[in-house]
Scaffold this motif. Sequence first.
Motif, short mmCIF file in Angstrom:
data_model
loop_
_atom_site.label_atom_id
_atom_site.label_comp_id
_atom_site.label_asym_id
_atom_site.label_seq_id
_atom_site.Cartn_x
_atom_site.Cartn_y
_atom_site.Cartn_z
N GLY A 33 0.85 -1.17 0.00
CA GLY A 33 0.00 0.00 0.00
C GLY A 33 0.89 1.24 0.00
O GLY A 33 1.99 1.22 0.58
N MET A 34 0.44 2.27 -0.66
CA MET A 34 1.27 3.47 -0.81
C MET A 34 0.55 4.68 -0.22
O MET A 34 -0.68 4.77 -0.24
CB MET A 34 1.57 3.73 -2.29
N GLY A 35 1.35 5.61 0.26
CA GLY A 35 0.78 6.83 0.82
C GLY A 35 1.64 8.03 0.51
O GLY A 35 2.83 7.92 0.18
N TRP A 36 1.01 9.18 0.60
CA TRP A 36 1.72 10.47 0.52
C TRP A 36 1.49 11.21 1.84
O TRP A 36 0.36 11.26 2.35
CB TRP A 36 1.20 11.32 -0.64
N PHE A 37 2.56 11.78 2.34
CA PHE A 37 2.53 12.59 3.55
C PHE A 37 3.25 13.90 3.26
O PHE A 37 3.96 14.01 2.26
CB PHE A 37 3.23 11.86 4.71
N ARG A 38 3.08 14.87 4.14
CA ARG A 38 3.79 16.13 3.97
C ARG A 38 4.20 16.68 5.35
O ARG A 38 3.60 16.35 6.37
CB ARG A 38 2.96 17.15 3.21
N VAL A 48 -1.63 12.77 3.74
CA VAL A 48 -2.26 13.46 2.62
C VAL A 48 -3.21 12.52 1.88
O VAL A 48 -4.39 12.83 1.71
CB VAL A 48 -1.19 14.00 1.65
N ALA A 49 -2.69 11.38 1.43
CA ALA A 49 -3.50 10.46 0.63
C ALA A 49 -2.89 9.07 0.67
O ALA A 49 -1.69 8.92 0.90
CB ALA A 49 -3.60 10.95 -0.81
N ALA A 50 -3.73 8.06 0.44
CA ALA A 50 -3.27 6.68 0.42
C ALA A 50 -4.01 5.90 -0.65
O ALA A 50 -5.14 6.25 -1.03
CB ALA A 50 -3.46 6.02 1.78
N GLY A 55 -4.87 -0.33 -6.33
CA GLY A 55 -5.32 0.99 -6.77
C GLY A 55 -6.82 1.16 -6.70
O GLY A 55 -7.34 2.22 -7.03
N GLY A 56 -7.53 0.13 -6.25
CA GLY A 56 -8.97 0.18 -6.24
C GLY A 56 -9.57 0.99 -5.11
O GLY A 56 -10.74 1.39 -5.19
N SER A 57 -8.78 1.25 -4.09
CA SER A 57 -9.27 2.04 -2.94
C SER A 57 -8.32 3.19 -2.68
O SER A 57 -7.10 3.03 -2.73
CB SER A 57 -9.35 1.16 -1.69
N PHE A 68 -6.78 16.95 -4.65
CA PHE A 68 -5.67 16.04 -4.93
C PHE A 68 -6.21 14.68 -5.35
O PHE A 68 -7.25 14.24 -4.87
CB PHE A 68 -4.80 15.85 -3.69
N THR A 69 -5.45 14.00 -6.21
CA THR A 69 -5.80 12.65 -6.63
C THR A 69 -4.57 11.76 -6.58
O THR A 69 -3.55 12.09 -7.19
CB THR A 69 -6.37 12.64 -8.06
N ILE A 70 -4.68 10.65 -5.87
CA ILE A 70 -3.60 9.67 -5.81
C ILE A 70 -3.92 8.55 -6.80
O ILE A 70 -5.07 8.14 -6.94
CB ILE A 70 -3.40 9.12 -4.38
N SER A 71 -2.89 8.08 -7.49
CA SER A 71 -3.06 6.97 -8.42
C SER A 71 -1.75 6.19 -8.47
O SER A 71 -0.73 6.65 -7.96
CB SER A 71 -3.45 7.47 -9.81
N ARG A 72 -1.81 5.02 -9.07
CA ARG A 72 -0.59 4.22 -9.19
C ARG A 72 -0.61 3.44 -10.49
O ARG A 72 -1.68 3.11 -11.02
CB ARG A 72 -0.43 3.28 -8.00
N ASP A 73 0.59 3.15 -10.99
CA ASP A 73 0.77 2.32 -12.17
C ASP A 73 1.73 1.21 -11.76
O ASP A 73 2.95 1.43 -11.69
CB ASP A 73 1.33 3.16 -13.32
#
Length: 124
Positions: A33-38, A48-50, A55-57, A68-73
């Motif tokens: 699982g991935m997240g963004w923090f600041r 910030v976002a996870a 990528g479904g949730s 903001f929009t979080i996405s992954r490839d």
Amino acid sequence: QVQLVESGGGLVQAGGSLRLSCADSGRTFSSYGMGWFRQVPGKEREFVAAISRSGGSTYYADSVKGRFTISRDNAKNTVYLQMNSLKPEDTAVYYCAAGQRAVVAATLDEYDYWGQGTQVTVSS
């Protein structure tokens, strides 16, 4: 081994947009699982976002929801943070994080690996 490298930070005027990227050089990106923090100087690092492994949730802090929009490839081992309608209060160093136990997690201790951070500065 997970090695995260952020890019895409910079200086932008209020109302503008930036897209942050975080690339993982390892082979197990889709397992995390991935997240963004600041973080700003003198303050705690904040969520910030996870995004889930597939990528479904996704999950957002109230302060960035709708902007903001979080996405992954997973084919590119990269997670993104699209930031629109930026405000001066979004100014911070932004960090991406990976956690094997994390499922759209908002707490720091759910994450095992962190990038070095990228500076985002929003001028008024």
